[in-house]
Motif scaffolding. Sequence first.
Motif, PDB file in Angstrom:
ATOM      1  N   THR A   3       0.832  -1.207   0.000  1.00 13.53           N
ATOM      2  CA  THR A   3       0.000   0.000   0.000  1.00 13.53           C
ATOM      3  C   THR A   3       0.865   1.256   0.000  1.00 13.53           C
ATOM      4  N   GLU A   4       1.911   1.258   0.807  1.00 21.79           N
ATOM      5  CA  GLU A   4       2.807   2.411   0.889  1.00 21.79           C
ATOM      6  C   GLU A   4       3.531   2.641  -0.433  1.00 21.79           C
ATOM      7  N   LEU A   5       3.924   1.550  -1.094  1.00 20.34           N
ATOM      8  CA  LEU A   5       4.591   1.672  -2.400  1.00 20.34           C
ATOM      9  C   LEU A   5       3.648   2.269  -3.441  1.00 20.34           C
ATOM     10  N   ILE A   6       2.380   1.830  -3.398  1.00 22.10           N
ATOM     11  CA  ILE A   6       1.382   2.373  -4.335  1.00 22.10           C
ATOM     12  C   ILE A   6       1.150   3.847  -4.065  1.00 22.10           C
ATOM     13  N   ASN A   7       1.041   4.202  -2.775  1.00 21.88           N
ATOM     14  CA  ASN A   7       0.838   5.607  -2.410  1.00 21.88           C
ATOM     15  C   ASN A   7       2.001   6.481  -2.869  1.00 21.88           C
ATOM     16  N   ARG A   8       3.221   5.978  -2.718  1.00 22.00           N
ATOM     17  CA  ARG A   8       4.392   6.734  -3.170  1.00 22.00           C
ATOM     18  C   ARG A   8       4.373   6.916  -4.682  1.00 22.00           C
ATOM     19  N   ALA A   9       3.975   5.854  -5.391  1.00 20.36           N
ATOM     20  CA  ALA A   9       3.942   5.919  -6.857  1.00 20.36           C
ATOM     21  C   ALA A   9       2.891   6.911  -7.348  1.00 20.36           C
ATOM     22  N   THR A  10       1.720   6.897  -6.708  1.00 17.80           N
ATOM     23  CA  THR A  10       0.638   7.783  -7.160  1.00 17.80           C
ATOM     24  C   THR A  10       0.944   9.255  -6.873  1.00 17.80           C
ATOM     25  N   ARG A  11       1.772   9.523  -5.844  1.00 20.21           N
ATOM     26  CA  ARG A  11       2.145  10.909  -5.544  1.00 20.21           C
ATOM     27  C   ARG A  11       2.943  11.526  -6.687  1.00 20.21           C
ATOM     28  N   ARG A  12       3.587  10.690  -7.474  1.00 16.96           N
ATOM     29  CA  ARG A  12       4.411  11.180  -8.587  1.00 16.96           C
ATOM     30  C   ARG A  12       3.606  11.401  -9.866  1.00 16.96           C
ATOM     31  N   ILE A  13       2.350  10.962  -9.855  1.00 15.32           N
ATOM     32  CA  ILE A  13       1.517  11.091 -11.056  1.00 15.32           C
ATOM     33  C   ILE A  13       0.888  12.483 -11.085  1.00 15.32           C
ATOM     34  N   PRO A  14       1.188  13.299 -12.096  1.00 16.21           N
ATOM     35  CA  PRO A  14       0.567  14.632 -12.168  1.00 16.21           C
ATOM     36  C   PRO A  14      -0.914  14.517 -12.524  1.00 16.21           C
ATOM     37  N   THR A  15      -1.724  15.398 -11.957  1.00 17.24           N
ATOM     38  CA  THR A  15      -3.171  15.316 -12.198  1.00 17.24           C
ATOM     39  C   THR A  15      -3.521  15.576 -13.662  1.00 17.24           C
ATOM     40  N   TRP A  16      -2.703  16.383 -14.357  1.00 16.00           N
ATOM     41  CA  TRP A  16      -3.018  16.663 -15.768  1.00 16.00           C
ATOM     42  C   TRP A  16      -2.969  15.387 -16.604  1.00 16.00           C
ATOM     43  N   SER A  17      -2.109  14.435 -16.211  1.00 20.52           N
ATOM     44  CA  SER A  17      -2.020  13.187 -16.977  1.00 20.52           C
ATOM     45  C   SER A  17      -3.297  12.364 -16.829  1.00 20.52           C
ATOM     46  N   LEU A  62     -16.445   7.914  -5.802  1.00 16.27           N
ATOM     47  CA  LEU A  62     -16.998   7.436  -4.526  1.00 16.27           C
ATOM     48  C   LEU A  62     -16.113   6.377  -3.875  1.00 16.27           C
ATOM     49  N   CYS A  63     -15.313   5.693  -4.683  1.00 16.56           N
ATOM     50  CA  CYS A  63     -14.446   4.628  -4.161  1.00 16.56           C
ATOM     51  C   CYS A  63     -13.252   5.172  -3.383  1.00 16.56           C
ATOM     52  N   ILE A  64     -12.893   6.431  -3.598  1.00 19.19           N
ATOM     53  CA  ILE A  64     -11.644   6.959  -3.040  1.00 19.19           C
ATOM     54  C   ILE A  64     -11.638   6.958  -1.513  1.00 19.19           C
ATOM     55  N   THR A  65     -12.706   7.436  -0.882  1.00 16.80           N
ATOM     56  CA  THR A  65     -12.748   7.461   0.582  1.00 16.80           C
ATOM     57  C   THR A  65     -12.722   6.060   1.200  1.00 16.80           C
ATOM     58  N   ARG A  68      -9.245   4.604   1.040  1.00 17.62           N
ATOM     59  CA  ARG A  68      -8.326   5.183   2.023  1.00 17.62           C
ATOM     60  C   ARG A  68      -8.643   4.660   3.426  1.00 17.62           C
ATOM     61  N   ARG A  69      -9.953   4.562   3.723  1.00 15.94           N
ATOM     62  CA  ARG A  69     -10.353   4.174   5.075  1.00 15.94           C
ATOM     63  C   ARG A  69     -10.085   2.702   5.373  1.00 15.94           C
ATOM     64  N   TYR A  70     -10.361   1.824   4.386  1.00 19.26           N
ATOM     65  CA  TYR A  70     -10.293   0.397   4.648  1.00 19.26           C
ATOM     66  C   TYR A  70      -9.056  -0.288   4.062  1.00 19.26           C
ATOM     67  N   ALA A  71      -8.450   0.323   3.025  1.00 15.63           N
ATOM     68  CA  ALA A  71      -7.284  -0.313   2.405  1.00 15.63           C
ATOM     69  C   ALA A  71      -6.009   0.507   2.547  1.00 15.63           C
ATOM     70  N   GLY A  72      -6.136   1.744   3.023  1.00 18.05           N
ATOM     71  CA  GLY A  72      -4.960   2.581   3.205  1.00 18.05           C
ATOM     72  C   GLY A  72      -4.435   3.221   1.939  1.00 18.05           C
ATOM     73  N   LEU A  73      -5.189   3.104   0.830  1.00 22.07           N
ATOM     74  CA  LEU A  73      -4.774   3.715  -0.434  1.00 22.07           C
ATOM     75  C   LEU A  73      -5.214   5.180  -0.460  1.00 22.07           C
ATOM     76  N   ASN A  74      -4.264   6.070  -0.623  1.00 22.22           N
ATOM     77  CA  ASN A  74      -4.569   7.499  -0.597  1.00 22.22           C
ATOM     78  C   ASN A  74      -4.570   8.068  -2.016  1.00 22.22           C
ATOM     79  N   LEU A  75      -5.760   8.148  -2.601  1.00 23.78           N
ATOM     80  CA  LEU A  75      -5.926   8.680  -3.961  1.00 23.78           C
ATOM     81  C   LEU A  75      -6.733   9.969  -3.936  1.00 23.78           C
ATOM     82  N   ILE A  76      -6.774  10.613  -2.771  1.00 25.65           N
ATOM     83  CA  ILE A  76      -7.638  11.775  -2.572  1.00 25.65           C
ATOM     84  C   ILE A  76      -7.325  12.907  -3.536  1.00 25.65           C
ATOM     85  N   ARG A  77      -6.065  13.026  -3.969  1.00 25.74           N
ATOM     86  CA  ARG A  77      -5.689  14.134  -4.846  1.00 25.74           C
ATOM     87  C   ARG A  77      -6.303  14.010  -6.242  1.00 25.74           C
ATOM     88  N   PHE A  78      -6.828  12.841  -6.558  1.00 25.77           N
ATOM     89  CA  PHE A  78      -7.431  12.638  -7.877  1.00 25.77           C
ATOM     90  C   PHE A  78      -8.963  12.750  -7.853  1.00 25.77           C
TER      91      PHE A  78
END
Length: 200
Positions: A3-17, A62-65, A68-78
Amino acid sequence: MVTELINRATRRIPTWSVYVIGLLPIPWLIYMAQTGGLGREPIKGLEHELGELALQLLIAGLCITPLRRYAGLNLIRFRRTLGVLAYSYVSLHLLVWLVLDIGVLSQIGTDILKRPYITIGMAGFVVLTPLAFTSNNWSVRHLGPKWRKLHKLTYLATLLGGLHYVMLAKGLQLEPLLYMSAILMLLALRIRRSPRNQAA
């Protein structure tokens, strides 16, 4: 760890992409409509595909919250990006219906009032409109706590979109019911238990 590796990877993805990738189906759908890839009624097919993509994006938002709450995936910026993309597809869905499908201005008002599934769909579009136009940093800063309250209307808009799809389908079809079930399940996950229930 994963989960932490996925979160780190997604932080590098620009929203414009995400916007670019999210809009890629549009030229493909237009091509398919012109070459017979959307069936014998390409306008209806294009209208359906755009509407379904809009609903999928709303459900993804709707899946984002819960993720984050149950799987620890933080995709809130998208989340705002998905909302704007959903509104873009809803607008195109509406535009195809208005211009290519109906085409007669005098008939539009009659259809909205006399066909319940269109009334529901238009209500969803109206609810989404202020959300799309306030999905920017300026609005977040100036609206403050009111911004969060306003954007809770996303739940209503998604529910109306799912209901529109169910009512649009002829008879009880599995696909619209699956979408509606997913929406209801994701909304149910947002119901917070009271402190009394949590203690029990």
